[in-house]
Design a protein around this motif. Structure first.
Motif, PDB file in Angstrom:
ATOM      1  N   LEU C  35     -22.275   3.458   5.932  1.00  0.00           N
ATOM      2  CA  LEU C  35     -20.842   3.464   5.615  1.00  0.00           C
ATOM      3  C   LEU C  35     -20.012   2.877   6.751  1.00  0.00           C
ATOM      4  O   LEU C  35     -19.037   2.163   6.514  1.00  0.00           O
ATOM      5  N   THR C  36     -20.416   3.160   8.010  1.00  0.00           N
ATOM      6  CA  THR C  36     -19.676   2.610   9.141  1.00  0.00           C
ATOM      7  C   THR C  36     -19.784   1.087   9.143  1.00  0.00           C
ATOM      8  O   THR C  36     -18.780   0.370   9.247  1.00  0.00           O
ATOM      9  N   PHE C  37     -21.012   0.616   9.023  1.00  0.00           N
ATOM     10  CA  PHE C  37     -21.253  -0.825   8.991  1.00  0.00           C
ATOM     11  C   PHE C  37     -20.457  -1.462   7.855  1.00  0.00           C
ATOM     12  O   PHE C  37     -19.807  -2.491   8.027  1.00  0.00           O
ATOM     13  N   PHE C  38     -20.488  -0.800   6.709  1.00  0.00           N
ATOM     14  CA  PHE C  38     -19.765  -1.287   5.535  1.00  0.00           C
ATOM     15  C   PHE C  38     -18.266  -1.393   5.814  1.00  0.00           C
ATOM     16  O   PHE C  38     -17.631  -2.398   5.512  1.00  0.00           O
ATOM     17  N   SER C  39     -17.716  -0.337   6.438  1.00  0.00           N
ATOM     18  CA  SER C  39     -16.269  -0.349   6.690  1.00  0.00           C
ATOM     19  C   SER C  39     -15.900  -1.433   7.691  1.00  0.00           C
ATOM     20  O   SER C  39     -14.940  -2.169   7.499  1.00  0.00           O
ATOM     21  N   VAL C  40     -16.670  -1.519   8.771  1.00  0.00           N
ATOM     22  CA  VAL C  40     -16.305  -2.449   9.828  1.00  0.00           C
ATOM     23  C   VAL C  40     -16.534  -3.895   9.391  1.00  0.00           C
ATOM     24  O   VAL C  40     -15.717  -4.772   9.646  1.00  0.00           O
ATOM     25  N   PHE C  41     -17.647  -4.135   8.707  1.00  0.00           N
ATOM     26  CA  PHE C  41     -18.002  -5.516   8.404  1.00  0.00           C
ATOM     27  C   PHE C  41     -17.455  -6.033   7.082  1.00  0.00           C
ATOM     28  O   PHE C  41     -17.227  -7.209   6.936  1.00  0.00           O
ATOM     29  N   LEU C  42     -17.284  -5.138   6.109  1.00  0.00           N
ATOM     30  CA  LEU C  42     -16.880  -5.643   4.800  1.00  0.00           C
ATOM     31  C   LEU C  42     -15.480  -5.207   4.395  1.00  0.00           C
ATOM     32  O   LEU C  42     -14.649  -6.027   4.023  1.00  0.00           O
ATOM     33  N   LEU C  43     -15.217  -3.891   4.496  1.00  0.00           N
ATOM     34  CA  LEU C  43     -13.900  -3.416   4.054  1.00  0.00           C
ATOM     35  C   LEU C  43     -12.784  -3.933   4.942  1.00  0.00           C
ATOM     36  O   LEU C  43     -11.735  -4.350   4.463  1.00  0.00           O
ATOM     37  N   LEU C  44     -13.028  -3.916   6.261  1.00  0.00           N
ATOM     38  CA  LEU C  44     -11.976  -4.292   7.191  1.00  0.00           C
ATOM     39  C   LEU C  44     -11.523  -5.750   6.992  1.00  0.00           C
ATOM     40  O   LEU C  44     -10.318  -6.007   6.880  1.00  0.00           O
ATOM     41  N   PRO C  45     -12.454  -6.701   6.924  1.00  0.00           N
ATOM     42  CA  PRO C  45     -11.998  -8.073   6.660  1.00  0.00           C
ATOM     43  C   PRO C  45     -11.227  -8.197   5.351  1.00  0.00           C
ATOM     44  O   PRO C  45     -10.195  -8.869   5.287  1.00  0.00           O
ATOM     45  N   LEU C  46     -11.721  -7.507   4.326  1.00  0.00           N
ATOM     46  CA  LEU C  46     -11.051  -7.586   3.029  1.00  0.00           C
ATOM     47  C   LEU C  46      -9.641  -7.006   3.128  1.00  0.00           C
ATOM     48  O   LEU C  46      -8.666  -7.610   2.670  1.00  0.00           O
ATOM     49  N   GLY C  47      -9.558  -5.829   3.767  1.00  0.00           N
ATOM     50  CA  GLY C  47      -8.257  -5.184   3.929  1.00  0.00           C
ATOM     51  C   GLY C  47      -7.305  -6.052   4.744  1.00  0.00           C
ATOM     52  O   GLY C  47      -6.121  -6.169   4.434  1.00  0.00           O
ATOM     53  N   THR C  48      -7.851  -6.691   5.785  1.00  0.00           N
ATOM     54  CA  THR C  48      -7.027  -7.529   6.649  1.00  0.00           C
ATOM     55  C   THR C  48      -6.380  -8.662   5.863  1.00  0.00           C
ATOM     56  O   THR C  48      -5.203  -8.970   6.057  1.00  0.00           O
ATOM     57  N   VAL C  49      -7.155  -9.261   4.967  1.00  0.00           N
ATOM     58  CA  VAL C  49      -6.621 -10.374   4.182  1.00  0.00           C
ATOM     59  C   VAL C  49      -5.372  -9.917   3.417  1.00  0.00           C
ATOM     60  O   VAL C  49      -4.335 -10.589   3.438  1.00  0.00           O
ATOM     61  N   PHE C  50      -5.467  -8.756   2.783  1.00  0.00           N
ATOM     62  CA  PHE C  50      -4.324  -8.272   2.009  1.00  0.00           C
ATOM     63  C   PHE C  50      -3.178  -7.825   2.918  1.00  0.00           C
ATOM     64  O   PHE C  50      -2.013  -8.129   2.668  1.00  0.00           O
ATOM     65  N   ALA C  51      -3.529  -7.102   3.993  1.00  0.00           N
ATOM     66  CA  ALA C  51      -2.490  -6.598   4.894  1.00  0.00           C
ATOM     67  C   ALA C  51      -1.702  -7.761   5.501  1.00  0.00           C
ATOM     68  O   ALA C  51      -0.466  -7.746   5.537  1.00  0.00           O
ATOM     69  N   GLU C  52      -2.406  -8.804   5.950  1.00  0.00           N
ATOM     70  CA  GLU C  52      -1.725  -9.941   6.560  1.00  0.00           C
ATOM     71  C   GLU C  52      -0.911 -10.709   5.526  1.00  0.00           C
ATOM     72  O   GLU C  52       0.161 -11.222   5.812  1.00  0.00           O
ATOM     73  N   GLY C  53      -1.447 -10.778   4.313  1.00  0.00           N
ATOM     74  CA  GLY C  53      -0.733 -11.483   3.253  1.00  0.00           C
ATOM     75  C   GLY C  53       0.586 -10.817   2.924  1.00  0.00           C
ATOM     76  O   GLY C  53       1.566 -11.474   2.568  1.00  0.00           O
ATOM     77  N   LEU C  54       0.610  -9.502   3.057  1.00  0.00           N
ATOM     78  CA  LEU C  54       1.820  -8.755   2.690  1.00  0.00           C
ATOM     79  C   LEU C  54       2.698  -8.455   3.894  1.00  0.00           C
ATOM     80  O   LEU C  54       3.665  -7.715   3.791  1.00  0.00           O
ATOM     81  N   ARG C  55       2.358  -9.045   5.055  1.00  0.00           N
ATOM     82  CA  ARG C  55       3.081  -8.723   6.273  1.00  0.00           C
ATOM     83  C   ARG C  55       4.574  -8.997   6.138  1.00  0.00           C
ATOM     84  O   ARG C  55       5.408  -8.321   6.708  1.00  0.00           O
ATOM     85  N   LYS C  56       4.915 -10.023   5.390  1.00  0.00           N
ATOM     86  CA  LYS C  56       6.341 -10.349   5.231  1.00  0.00           C
ATOM     87  C   LYS C  56       6.894  -9.844   3.916  1.00  0.00           C
ATOM     88  O   LYS C  56       7.938 -10.311   3.453  1.00  0.00           O
ATOM     89  N   GLY C  57       6.193  -8.928   3.283  1.00  0.00           N
ATOM     90  CA  GLY C  57       6.708  -8.323   2.061  1.00  0.00           C
ATOM     91  C   GLY C  57       6.251  -9.030   0.795  1.00  0.00           C
ATOM     92  O   GLY C  57       5.721 -10.137   0.836  1.00  0.00           O
ATOM     93  N   TRP C  58       6.506  -8.360  -0.326  1.00  0.00           N
ATOM     94  CA  TRP C  58       6.056  -8.882  -1.617  1.00  0.00           C
ATOM     95  C   TRP C  58       6.753 -10.183  -1.990  1.00  0.00           C
ATOM     96  O   TRP C  58       6.166 -11.053  -2.616  1.00  0.00           O
ATOM     97  N   GLY C  59       8.034 -10.292  -1.613  1.00  0.00           N
ATOM     98  CA  GLY C  59       8.795 -11.490  -1.964  1.00  0.00           C
ATOM     99  C   GLY C  59       8.114 -12.730  -1.411  1.00  0.00           C
ATOM    100  O   GLY C  59       7.825 -13.686  -2.130  1.00  0.00           O
ATOM    101  N   ALA C  60       7.824 -12.672  -0.095  1.00  0.00           N
ATOM    102  CA  ALA C  60       7.170 -13.809   0.555  1.00  0.00           C
ATOM    103  C   ALA C  60       5.790 -14.044  -0.051  1.00  0.00           C
ATOM    104  O   ALA C  60       5.349 -15.181  -0.192  1.00  0.00           O
TER     105      ALA C  60
END
Lengths: 336, 278, 297
Positions: C35-60
């Motif tokens: 689970l640790t490996f999964f979170s660090v290697f797979l979930l985190l990159p996936l989450g980062t993509v969405f988090a960075e995409g929404l950094r300037k809000g839904w409008g942007a």
């Protein structure tokens, strides 16, 4: 009254003729990385200008990437009507394949470079490592970010500027310059493949103490990404970077777009074009525009590639070809 | 064509085989020969100089070394993944099982940018590691990290079905004979899944050696330190050295082909040993 | 390649007895490691993509999607997939029919050649088409004279995509068809069915889930390919940029939020793909069990 009627008639006729002949033309400008914003504005301005002048609508398509990669696309057959690249060597390489004449640089004023730039340093706010000049970059403990001269045109200007600085110091020699540049590249932490990649590494990722960059790129980074986080340091001596432009003869002759392509490049030299370039932090050639934006640019002593390095072909062969001086800097046992 | 094959009553061999060969030739074989042909314009000495210059050799060391290490790491963690997915129940298992393939489906450039964001010194993980003096992004470790990421599904997905097919009775018998769980694992289970592990290893390795998109964003690309071999091909192209680029490319192509022959040999061996018994 | 084996995977589970179960602490450790490996290697990159995409809000975020250049990139990506996937589908059917149903010499070499694009570096995959169709290449001058554009245009992008997705359908079907044998088809022939009828009514129903699975994998790669397409695209804004290339361009324009927004769209496509794949896997497994049980092999 009669005169007025005549005028109206002429005007209507001209409009009719104009609209009858008004064509939609598309040309492609293949350019290098840092010019994206410049040409976005310039293309819109040129379209207005061209429509006003001829009635034709012209759409300028844009392709951006590393200067060498872009030149290679032209060599491999992309239908570029004009090229606007980072250094003359890349257009020379296109000319070597017979796609445009070898004397292309004589066809437009100022070595076919309508705007210039130079190489400066971008440092973190407050300049914590007290970087003032090239000599500060060779000190141990300074982490540098610059692109790879083998894959990035801008990076070659960076390298040559450092070399020229060492050469022009009192007691400077080829050997000293080699040692100095070796020390600088020994401090390089990340060599991205393109200028844009380096800026991102330095600005977004927080890597390094100093970014060696195009002057225009450094200003743009500050404007886009945080005036409160970075400052620009202009070294005592730098190189006059001339990003050249040319019509691609083989393509414009085939597509019958020479007239508009030529006008496109000439418009870069017009006051409007020069003003747009200056607004994007390129140093304009036009003296009046240069005076208007004089306060924007730091004072710097500039050397040229022709005087110091005997032209691009020479510089490329000595420094950047496989086994050249840049490669030797990194060979174990070589000077670092 | 017919003389090549043994008799079969089924129709369509000529058509299917003919189409296969023509399509294969157009898409794969002829274009790949272009690499060889371009390389031959060099002559032996120039070829050797191109593929054995110090920077290129350093890039082989990094590309092959990091790929071997990454594939090795993937064998260990891939086995753990496959094991817990086949044998245990735990919260989030369904999610883990479907997302294991993410590195395969996610575009490599996106993966590269995301990894660089996370592991650079101001990213969420890099920030935690920095005080410990561990730097990942822009070092050879970054290359390793990206290669581990893209290689993970291969080991998991080759080992998982073999582990699932393993018959329980064998393990029960071993336990009945007094073997400890660890002995059973080493003596019974490991030999059984070894070919699958090896295949997974080889596939992860083959994929990692050629990887470009995800690595380039997180490697520092410093000559002799963190330049991968595909970048050397690009570097030569940027200098208009097409023949030099194809020389390095053909070295990689030959290695890929040999690797695949080995993988396919292993898979044939596995099928003969287990498929019918499973 | 991974696919051919992955087929049988999924959430297969076994009933354990005391003698084949590890101590509790071992299980906890193994699951935590995974689970640790999964979170660090797979979930985190996936989450980062969405988090960075929404950094300037839904409008942007939505602005990045409806931008004309982004639209043309999305359309081009879909167009390329729509051309490349069916071509590889037909090839996969032909190749697996020839390889799985017949015996002939040189089979291993043929399979290895089909696999080759899987392990060829994407950089080389693009380069080969430049060597073929570039202005300095083998056929480039001829095409240039006839005003046919291959590289730096849609055909080149399609070719490079076909190359990198070449093995997926075939590699999925070959082991499946081999496992099924050819008794059913032979029986159908004896009963007087034509070749097309055999294929349509006997083979196709047996392989349809495996086929779908291969198509899904093929499609995922087709939409996400970066390296090879980047070499042949020419990067002309609004014309030859696919979605992964558009991500790179936005990223290079310091437009990080928009870059990640478009990237997140690709990630959503990846997740949908994985969801479909899980569904198809279940069906395939059921089908395989159906085959395995009666034949008694």
């Amino acid at each position: 009254m009669k005169l007025q009627r005549l005028f109206a008639g002429l005007l209507a006729g001209a409009l009719l003729l104009g609209s009858a002949n008004a064509a939609e033309i598309a040309i492609l400008n293949v350019s290098y990385d840092p010019t994206r914003e410049l040409y976005q504005d310039f293309n819109a301005a040129f379209s207005r200008y061209w429509q006003g002048k001829t009635g034709d609508t012209v759409k300028v398509n844009a392709s951006h990437g590393g200067s060498g990669k872009q030149a290679r696309s032209v060599i491999d057959g992309i239908d570029a009507d004009v090229v606007t690249l980072a250094l003359a060597y890349d257009i020379d390489a296109i000319a070597d394949r017979g796609i445009l004449p070898l004397d292309w640089q004589k066809r437009l004023p100022n070595n076919a470079a309508p705007y210039t730039s130079t190489i400066v340093f971008l440092v973190r706010k407050g300049n914590p490592k007290a970087i003032k000049d090239w000599s500060d970059l060779s000190k141990p403990g300074v982490a540098i970010v610059t692109p790879n001269p083998k894959t990035s045109g801008g990076a070659r200007w960076n390298y040559l500027a450092a070399w020229a600085y060492a050469l022009k110091q009192s007691g400077g020699s080829e050997a000293k310059a080699r040692e100095f540049v070796g020390q600088i590249y020994g401090n390089v932490k990340v060599l991205d493949s393109g200028a844009r990649g380096s800026t991102t590494t330095f600005v977004e990722r927080g890597i390094g103490d100093v970014l060696i960059a195009w002057e225009n790129e450094a200003y743009l980074a500050i404007k886009e990404l945080g005036p409160d986080k970075f400052e620009i340091v202009t070294p005592s001596l730098s190189i006059l970077a001339e990003p050249p432009v040319s019509v691609v003869d083989k393509v414009v002759d085939k597509r019958a777009t020479r007239k508009v392509a030529q006008a496109y490049l000439e418009y870069l030299y017009s006051p409007e074009g020069q003003d747009i370039a200056a607004r994007h932090y390129y140093r304009p050639r036009d003296a009046r525009i240069a005076a208007k934006y004089a306060r924007q640019f730091g004072k710097v002593n500039l050397v040229t590639i022709d005087d110091t390095f005997g032209g691009w072909r020479n510089a490329q062969k000595t420094h950047f070809s496989d086994g050249g001086i840049f490669d030797q800097l990194y060979v174990p046992g070589g000077k670092r | 064509m017919a003389s090549l094959r043994r008799f079969s009553p089924l129709p369509g061999f000529g058509l299917a085989m003919g189409y296969t060969l023509v399509y294969l030739a157009i898409i794969v074989v002829i274009p790949l020969t272009a690499v060889g042909a371009k390389t031959f314009t060099l002559g032996w000495d120039a070829f050797w100089a191109a593929v054995s210059s110090p920077r290129v050799v350093a890039s082989y060391q990094l590309s092959f070394g990091a790929s071997l290490l990454a594939a090795g790491i993937n064998v260990v963690f891939g086995l753990i993944f496959a094991w817990v997915l086949v044998r245990y129940r735990f919260p989030g298992k369904g999610l883990v099982d479907s997302l294991v393939d993410l590195p395969f489906a996610l575009p490599t450039a996106v993966a590269g940018i995301a990894l660089a964001t996370i592991y650079s010194q101001n990213g969420p993980v890099g920030k935690l590691l920095e005080p410990l003096g561990v730097e990942i992004a822009y070092t050879p470790k970054g290359v390793l990290l990206a290669l581990v990421f893209i290689g993970l599904p291969f080991v998991v997905r080759t080992v998982q079905p073999v582990l699932a097919d393993l018959e329980k009775e064998v393990e029960e018998a071993a336990a009945g004979l007094g073997a400890s769980r660890w002995q059973t694992f080493c003596k019974i289970i490991l030999p059984h899944i070894a070919p699958a592990l090896l295949t997974g290893f080889a596939m992860a390795f083959a994929r990692a050696v050629g990887e470009y998109g995800s690595v380039i964003f997180i490697a520092g690309n410093v000559p002799m330190v963190s330049e991968i071999t595909p970048l050397m091909i690009i570097t030569k192209l940027e200098q208009y050295d097409y023949a030099g680029a194809t020389a390095v490319a053909s070295v990689m192509l030959i290695i890929s082909f040999v690797l695949l022959l080995i993988i396919n040999g292993l898979q044939g061996w596995m099928q003969n040993r287990y498929a019918r018994g499973a | 390649m991974s696919a051919s084996i992955a087929l049988h995977a999924g959430s297969l589970e076994r009933q354990e007895t005391a003698s084949t179960r590890e101590p509790a602490w071992v299980r906890v450790v193994l699951v935590s490691v995974a689970l640790t490996f999964f979170s660090v290697f797979l979930l985190l990159p996936l989450g980062t993509v969405f988090a960075e995409g929404l950094r300037k809000g839904w409008g942007a975020y939505f602005d990045a999607m409806v931008n004309p250049d982004a639209w043309s990139a999305i359309k081009l990506t879909l167009l390329v997939a729509v051309i490349a996937v069916p071509l590889n589908l037909v090839f996969g059917l032909a190749a697996s029919w020839a390889i799985a149903k017949f015996e002939f010499r040189g089979k291993r070499v043929l399979i290895t050649l089909i696999d080759l694009p899987f392990s060829v570096s994407p950089v080389i995959s693009g380069l080969i088409y430049v060597l073929m169709f570039g202005a300095q290449g083998w056929f480039g001058p001829w095409f240039y004279e006839h005003d046919i554009k291959i590289i730096f245009a849609v055909p080149g992008i399609v070719l490079a995509t076909i190359f990198v997705t070449f093995p997926f359908v075939a590699r999925e079907l070959i082991p499946l068809m081999e496992a099924q044998g050819s008794e059913e088809e032979e029986a159908a022939v004896v009963l007087g069915a034509s070749g097309w009828q055999v294929f349509r009514y006997t083979t196709l129903p047996n392989i349809k889930w495996g086929l779908l699975y291969g198509v899904i994998l093929c499609n995922a790669r087709a939409m996400g390919e970066f390296g090879a397409v980047s070499v042949v695209s020419g990067h002309i804004r609004g014309q030859t940029n696919t979605m992964p290339l558009h991500v790179e361009i936005l990223y290079n324009e310091y437009n990080y939020a928009a870059a990640f927004a478009v990237a997140s769209l690709l990630a959503v496509l990846a997740i949908i793909t994985l969801g479909l794949k899980t569904l198809v896997e279940r069906q395939t497994r059921r089908q395989l069990q159906d085959i395995d049980t009666p034949s008694g092999e």
